[in-house]
Scaffold this motif. Structure first.
Motif, short mmCIF file in Angstrom:
data_model
loop_
_atom_site.label_atom_id
_atom_site.label_comp_id
_atom_site.label_asym_id
_atom_site.label_seq_id
_atom_site.Cartn_x
_atom_site.Cartn_y
_atom_site.Cartn_z
N GLN A 367 0.83 -1.20 0.00
CA GLN A 367 0.00 0.00 0.00
C GLN A 367 0.87 1.26 0.00
OE1 GLN A 367 -3.15 0.19 -0.55
NE2 GLN A 367 -3.48 -2.03 -0.52
N ARG A 368 1.98 1.22 0.73
CA ARG A 368 2.89 2.36 0.72
C ARG A 368 3.50 2.55 -0.67
NH1 ARG A 368 5.93 1.16 6.51
NH2 ARG A 368 4.38 2.21 7.84
N SER A 369 3.91 1.44 -1.28
CA SER A 369 4.48 1.54 -2.63
C SER A 369 3.46 2.05 -3.62
CB SER A 369 5.00 0.16 -3.07
OG SER A 369 6.04 -0.29 -2.24
N LEU A 370 2.21 1.61 -3.47
CA LEU A 370 1.15 2.06 -4.36
C LEU A 370 0.89 3.55 -4.18
CD1 LEU A 370 -0.83 0.94 -6.47
CD2 LEU A 370 -2.48 0.60 -4.62
N SER A 371 0.89 3.99 -2.92
CA SER A 371 0.70 5.42 -2.65
C SER A 371 1.84 6.24 -3.24
CB SER A 371 0.61 5.65 -1.14
OG SER A 371 0.50 7.03 -0.84
N ASP A 372 3.07 5.74 -3.10
CA ASP A 372 4.23 6.43 -3.68
C ASP A 372 4.12 6.48 -5.19
OD1 ASP A 372 5.23 6.78 -1.15
OD2 ASP A 372 6.66 5.11 -1.27
N LEU A 373 3.65 5.38 -5.79
CA LEU A 373 3.49 5.34 -7.25
C LEU A 373 2.48 6.38 -7.70
CD1 LEU A 373 3.93 4.01 -10.03
CD2 LEU A 373 2.12 2.39 -9.43
N ARG A 374 1.36 6.47 -7.01
CA ARG A 374 0.34 7.44 -7.39
C ARG A 374 0.88 8.87 -7.25
NH1 ARG A 374 -5.25 7.77 -8.32
NH2 ARG A 374 -5.49 9.84 -9.22
N ALA A 375 1.59 9.13 -6.13
CA ALA A 375 2.16 10.46 -5.93
C ALA A 375 3.18 10.79 -7.02
CB ALA A 375 2.80 10.55 -4.56
N LEU A 376 4.00 9.80 -7.39
CA LEU A 376 5.00 10.01 -8.44
C LEU A 376 4.33 10.35 -9.76
CD1 LEU A 376 7.96 9.80 -9.46
CD2 LEU A 376 7.51 7.37 -9.89
N MET A 377 3.27 9.62 -10.12
CA MET A 377 2.59 9.88 -11.38
C MET A 377 1.86 11.23 -11.36
SD MET A 377 3.18 7.51 -13.60
CE MET A 377 4.88 7.55 -12.99
N ASP A 378 1.27 11.58 -10.22
CA ASP A 378 0.60 12.88 -10.12
C ASP A 378 1.61 14.01 -10.31
OD1 ASP A 378 -1.80 11.68 -9.68
OD2 ASP A 378 -1.81 11.95 -7.51
N LYS A 379 2.78 13.86 -9.70
CA LYS A 379 3.83 14.87 -9.84
C LYS A 379 4.30 14.95 -11.29
CE LYS A 379 8.25 16.25 -7.71
NZ LYS A 379 9.11 16.28 -8.88
N ARG A 380 4.43 13.78 -11.90
CA ARG A 380 4.88 13.75 -13.30
C ARG A 380 3.87 14.43 -14.21
NH1 ARG A 380 7.05 14.49 -17.26
NH2 ARG A 380 7.94 13.01 -18.77
N ILE A 381 2.59 14.20 -13.97
CA ILE A 381 1.54 14.82 -14.80
C ILE A 381 1.55 16.33 -14.60
CG2 ILE A 381 -0.96 15.02 -15.09
CD1 ILE A 381 -1.14 12.03 -14.36
N ALA A 382 1.70 16.75 -13.35
CA ALA A 382 1.67 18.18 -13.06
C ALA A 382 2.84 18.92 -13.69
CB ALA A 382 1.66 18.40 -11.55
N GLU A 383 4.00 18.27 -13.78
CA GLU A 383 5.20 18.93 -14.28
C GLU A 383 5.46 18.70 -15.76
OE1 GLU A 383 8.28 17.44 -11.81
OE2 GLU A 383 7.71 18.64 -10.05
N ALA A 384 4.69 17.81 -16.39
CA ALA A 384 4.97 17.44 -17.78
C ALA A 384 4.60 18.56 -18.75
CB ALA A 384 4.20 16.17 -18.14
#
Length: 618
Positions: A367-384
């Motif tokens: 669950q922690r890894s999944l949360s980190d994955l979602r946060a990473l993708m959200d950050k990537r989308i915001a900065e892309a």
């Protein structure tokens, strides 16, 4: 057919064969079937055209890479980090390279291309399943120099941790092996499962070469080597003086590349630093002394059998001597039986607790890894940048693969820790836990394609509103410019251009907004699928481990209870027996101990007469 010359019959061959036959006759049914088979195999191949070195160790220890380096053939055996060997692959000398796949229930093997070895001998890295499940072994012929003296190298599936099924497969195949090449990693000390396998395997094999692999990756390997020697002194003292070979396949290939570039001094240095030349010397020496090595194995197995029976008989003889401690032993055995009943419940409770903790730890980590994955993708989308948005689904797939690989590693490590804790506490080898590897759910093997929304779903009124907004911007620009310049044509032209630019920017912003929405929706769907599918797979593995451990604990306690009950019954009979019966039995047993002790001495004399040894005294 191998072109290697057959080894000469060792002069002690007939004497060792007679000794093994005498041991089998003297011990009768007390000789295990595995030992009978091992002695027959060792004495039945005193003249042969090859000496088999079985390369064993846990998964991902670099066994296949080591064999490729020994052969001097880069990539011959599959060695990718995501590929696990699942069947034995035997490599012998021949003038031309070729390969055969042996199928279950088939009378003849099937020729295969060398480039197909991974498909036939390894597990599919994505599906984690064999591509050809009916293949039972693969043989390879190759003109490599290291094989010319009659050496056969056998690559094996990983034997440690969870792969107890592979361990049993390898243990069965030891009947065809003459020596072991035991490969460990320079990353960490030998595990409990490695030590257990080594102890069991070397009941049949006397000669062992220890390899500490991947030294290029782990600069602290000398400390690891020192610790491994300490562990062997504690758990397998007969290997205290056994040779160790720290090796690096990477440095070996660096030397090969340097030689190709004409850097001969660098090449020699890299090859020397790789440690491979010393290992090659040891292996070729073993091949040259194949008959001697096999004789050592036969004497080793036979001697173990005789010594075990002598030890058991001597303990019974002491009891028959009316040792005052016999009655105390009866009382002690009675207490042990009572304690066993309560310990069974305690062990099962421990298994349930550890299984629950294992599941909670793995689920929380996921669950922690999944949360980190979602946060990473959200950050990537915001900065892309807008043009980068189309690449995010591919990046998401790579991130999911990395998450899954980390989860597999953590699961394997955590399950191994639970297994080692339970089996070490019981003092027994690990249970059968085949199937406890995580299996990537079918729904996640190929992630869904991103669903792209309609390019424009606005009504005519929406279009007019958007156009009117752009027109107002252009008109305002034209008006202001006209006031400043006093002209009409140029301000009008500028107004038209501004209107077009405003319309274009509005369309681009709308398109970016839709793309962000599409990517965000895709990420959310993948994360949702992971959150649904993976916990189910984790529960499956944890439940299977728990059931396997409960069954293992129950079987071990049942066997221990039966042994204690039999021993208690025997002790009680001894206490109740009359002196004449005891004396008669004691005389019979003493005569047997004397005969077996003499037989053991004969085996020891033969071992002394055998010249040298490659891996610890047999």
């Amino acid at each position: 057919m191998s072109t290697s010359p057959p080894s000469d019959l060792h002069p002690l061959g007939p004497a060792v064969a007679r000794y093994c036959a005498d041991v089998t006759e003297a011990l009768g049914e007390e000789v295990s079937e595995a030992s009978r088979t091992a002695m027959r195999a060792a004495t039945g191949r005193l003249v042969g055209d090859h000496t088999s070195a079985m390369v064993v160790g846990e998964q991902k220890r670099g066994k296949s890479s080591l064999i490729n380096a020994l052969l001097g053939v880069d990539g011959l055996l599959p060695e990718d980090v995501d590929v696990a060997t699942r069947v034995h692959v035997a490599v012998r000398h021949a003038p031309k390279p070729s390969a055969l796949a042996w199928f279950r229930d088939a009378t003849e093997p099937q020729p295969i291309e060398l480039t197909e070895l991974s498909a036939y001998a390894a597990v599919d890295p994505e599906a984690r399943q064999p591509r050809h499940p009916d293949v039972v072994a693969v043989t390879v012929d190759h003109p490599a120099d290291v094989l010319t003296g009659g050496l056969e190298l056998i690559d094996t599936p990983g034997v440690g941790g969870l792969d107890s099924g592979h361990a049993r497969l390898t243990m069965t195949a030891l009947d065809r092996a003459d020596l072991l090449v035991f490969v460990t990693s320079g990353a960490s000390e030998m595990t409990a499962s490695e030590l257990r396998f080594l102890t069991e395997a070397t009941e049949r094999i006397a000669t062992v070469l220890f390899v500490l692999a991947q030294t290029d990756k782990h600069p602290n390997w000398p400390r690891t080597l020192e610790r491994n020697r300490e562990l062997l002194a504690e758990h397998a003292p007969r290997f205290v003086t056994a040779p160790w070979f720290p090796v690096s396949s990477v440095r070996w290939w660096d030397g090969v590349e340097a030689e190709k570039r004409g850097e001969h001094d660098t090449a020699r240095e890299r090859r020397r630093d790789s440690g491979l030349p010393d290992l090659v010397t040891a292996l070729t020496d073993a091949a040259a002394r194949g008959s001697q090595v096999r004789l050592g194995n036969a004497l080793h197995v036979a001697g173990n059998e005789v010594d075990g029976v002598v030890a058991r008989s001597s303990r019974l003889l002491r009891r028959l001597g009316r040792d005052p401690g016999v009655e105390a032993e009866v009382a002690d055995l009675t207490r042990q039986l009572a304690a066993l009943e309560s310990s069974g419940a305690a062990w099962r409770a421990t298994v349930r607790t550890r299984s629950r903790e294992l599941g909670e730890r793995l689920q929380l980590g996921f669950q922690r890894s999944l949360s980190d994955l979602r946060a990473l993708m959200d950050k990537r989308i915001a900065e892309a940048e807008p043009r980068e948005l189309k690449d995010i689904p591919t990046e998401m797939e790579a991130a999911v693969r990395a998450l899954w690989a980390d989860l597999e590693t953590e699961t394997s490590k955590a399950v191994r820790g639970v297994l080692d804790e339970i089996t070490q506490g019981l003092g027994t080898p690990g249970p059968e836990t085949a199937g406890t590897d995580l299996v990537l759910p079918e729904r996640l093997r190929r992630l869904p394609a991103m669903v792209v929304g309609r390019q424009d779903n606005r009504s005519a009124i929406d279009h007019l509103e958007r156009l009117s907004g752009s027109y107002r911007t252009g008109a305002l620009t034209a008006t202001l410019l006209a006031v400043v310049t006093g002209g009409v044509v140029i301000p009008l032209m500028v107004g038209v251009l501004v209107t077009g630019e405003a319309m274009f920017n509005r369309l681009r912003r709308d398109q970016t907004t839709r793309s962000v929405a599409d990517v965000t929706r895709h990420v959310a769907r993948v994360v949702s699928d992971l959150g649904v599918e993976v916990p189910v797979e984790i529960r499956r593995v944890v439940d299977l481990v728990g059931r396997s451990l409960v069954a293992h604990v129950t079987a071990q306690l049942t066997a221990e209870r039966a042994q204690l009950t039999a021993e208690l019954t025997e002790q009680e009979h001894l206490v109740a027996a009359d002196d004449r019966r005891v004396e008669k039995r004691r005389a019979e047993l003493q005569d047997r101990v004397d005969r077996l002790t003499a037989l053991s001495g004969r085996g020891a004399e033969l071992r002394v007469r055998l010249e040298g040894d490659l891996g610890g005294a047999p």
